[in-house]
Every structure is written in C-alpha cells, then in structure tokens.
Design a protein around this motif. Structure first.
Motif, PDB file in Angstrom:
ATOM      1  N   ASN A  32       0.807  -1.223   0.000  1.00  0.00           N
ATOM      2  CA  ASN A  32       0.000   0.000   0.000  1.00  0.00           C
ATOM      3  C   ASN A  32       0.838   1.269   0.000  1.00  0.00           C
ATOM      4  N   ARG A  34       2.966   4.463  -1.350  1.00  0.00           N
ATOM      5  CA  ARG A  34       2.784   5.465  -2.407  1.00  0.00           C
ATOM      6  C   ARG A  34       3.998   6.378  -2.438  1.00  0.00           C
ATOM      7  N   ASP A  36       3.583   9.539  -3.627  1.00  0.00           N
ATOM      8  CA  ASP A  36       2.924  10.759  -3.156  1.00  0.00           C
ATOM      9  C   ASP A  36       1.437  10.450  -2.960  1.00  0.00           C
ATOM     10  N   ASP A  38      -1.336  11.186  -4.308  1.00  0.00           N
ATOM     11  CA  ASP A  38      -2.215  10.941  -5.456  1.00  0.00           C
ATOM     12  C   ASP A  38      -1.752   9.792  -6.346  1.00  0.00           C
ATOM     13  N   SER A  39      -0.625   9.184  -6.017  1.00  0.00           N
ATOM     14  CA  SER A  39      -0.090   8.132  -6.878  1.00  0.00           C
ATOM     15  C   SER A  39      -0.687   6.769  -6.542  1.00  0.00           C
ATOM     16  N   PHE A  40      -0.502   5.843  -7.449  1.00  0.00           N
ATOM     17  CA  PHE A  40      -0.951   4.465  -7.254  1.00  0.00           C
ATOM     18  C   PHE A  40      -0.079   3.764  -6.209  1.00  0.00           C
ATOM     19  N   THR A  41      -0.662   2.781  -5.544  1.00  0.00           N
ATOM     20  CA  THR A  41       0.087   1.827  -4.738  1.00  0.00           C
ATOM     21  C   THR A  41       0.394   0.634  -5.648  1.00  0.00           C
ATOM     22  N   ASP A  44      -2.836  -0.936  -6.361  1.00  0.00           N
ATOM     23  CA  ASP A  44      -3.584  -0.150  -7.346  1.00  0.00           C
ATOM     24  C   ASP A  44      -3.121  -0.472  -8.765  1.00  0.00           C
ATOM     25  N   ARG A  79      -8.689   4.733 -13.217  1.00  0.00           N
ATOM     26  CA  ARG A  79      -8.859   4.517 -11.783  1.00  0.00           C
ATOM     27  C   ARG A  79     -10.150   3.749 -11.469  1.00  0.00           C
ATOM     28  N   GLN A 149       6.804   1.362 -12.697  1.00  0.00           N
ATOM     29  CA  GLN A 149       6.116   2.125 -11.664  1.00  0.00           C
ATOM     30  C   GLN A 149       6.157   1.388 -10.322  1.00  0.00           C
ATOM     31  N   ILE A 153       7.926   2.620  -6.841  1.00  0.00           N
ATOM     32  CA  ILE A 153       7.196   2.731  -5.571  1.00  0.00           C
ATOM     33  C   ILE A 153       7.931   1.950  -4.486  1.00  0.00           C
TER      34      ILE A 153
END
Length: 173
Positions: A32, A34, A36, A38-41, A44, A79, A149, A153
């Motif tokens: 979980n 991130r 930041d 607003d970013s995906f985990t 996600d 999303r 990505q 993360i």
C-alpha cells in the motif's frame, strides 16, 4: 524495432509472473506504499492491470476487427479498478490477473492477425486515429511502464535509508 506479435506475446505473458514475484507475500506496508498522496500503490497498479484485461485490450482489438475506425473505443477509466480490488488479498488479485492475461493471450492468438490486420485503423476517444499494431505495441509498453512504476514505488520505501548512495540510485526520487 519493428512490432512482432510473437515478441509482444513473450513480454505480455511474463508480466503476471513478474508482478507475482514482486508482490506476493509482501507486507501491507509495501503493498500500500505510495510515492505521493495521489499516486498508485502497487496493489492499485495490479487493479489497473486487471481492469485493462477486462475492459481495454481485447475489447479494443475486437472493435478494430469488427468496426475499424467507424466506432471509437470505449473510454478507459484508469482509476476504475477500486471495486475490483476492494477487500481482496493480493494473492487472489495476482491469480486473477494471471488467469485473465492467459485467457486474453489465447484470444489474441486465436485471431491469427496478419500484417494487413495489424494495419487496420481504429479510433481512440482521445488520441484519434490509431492502428491495431499501435494498440498491441502499447499493450506491451503499458505493461513495462507499470512494472517500472511498481519498482519505483517499492524502491522509494528505502529512499532515505540508503543514505548517501541515493546519489547513485536514479530509481528513487
């Protein structure tokens, strides 16, 4: 490099195993995380990939084969995966992604697309004219983008812990 379906499939069939290796058995803190707010985990990203398997890649191939550019692709809600992943363990999501991808690659292979079909026109709702070849190449690069990505993360969880080595680690922001 020129796009070739067999090479593309080799990349696409590996993505579920890579995601599985990165995420299965990880703690909730890692799953979980991130970069930041607003970013995906990582979870996600997995949900986003599952949604793409359900509503994006093969449905768009079918639209091109059946309608070419006379019908635009359905818009993709990047999303729109929230309800797909809600309260599900990561192992279940990884298994679902692998199963969907395997089935979609079987469907893709069943089309036996030739060079002329790869050049068929399609219509993206935001980008306009595209071809089947571009759609399928994008599927591959989309996977690689999201693997990158997830790696970013996860790497950023130790951004401060690496101390002065951060200077040499371009993956951490």
């Amino acid at each position: 490099m020129e796009f070739q379906i067999p090479e593309a499939v080799r990349v696409l069939e590996r993505t579920p195993a890579v995601m599985d290796s990165l995420l299965r058995g990880q703690s909730p803190a890692w799953l979980n995380a991130r970069i930041d707010p607003d970013s995906f985990t990582p979870v996600d990203v997995l949900g986003h990939l599952i949604l793409g398997e359900l509503t994006d890649w093969i449905p768009r191939v079918r639209i091109i084969l059946e309608h070419q550019d006379s019908r635009a692709f359905d818009p993709f809600d990047r999303r729109g995966f929230t309800s797909l992943i809600a309260n599900k363990p990561v192992a279940e999501l990884l298994d679902q992604f692998a199963d969907l991808r395997r089935k979609n690659l079987q469907i893709l292979n069943s089309f036996a697309l030739d060079g002329a079909q790869l050049d068929l026109p399609g219509k993206h709702p935001g980008l306009g004219p595209v071809t089947m070849r571009q759609l399928l190449a994008t599927w591959v690069v989309h996977d690689l983008n999201h693997l990158d990505q997830v790696m970013r993360i996860l790497s950023n969880q130790y951004r401060d812990a690496v101390g002065p080595w951060r200077e040499y680690l371009s993956i951490v922001t």
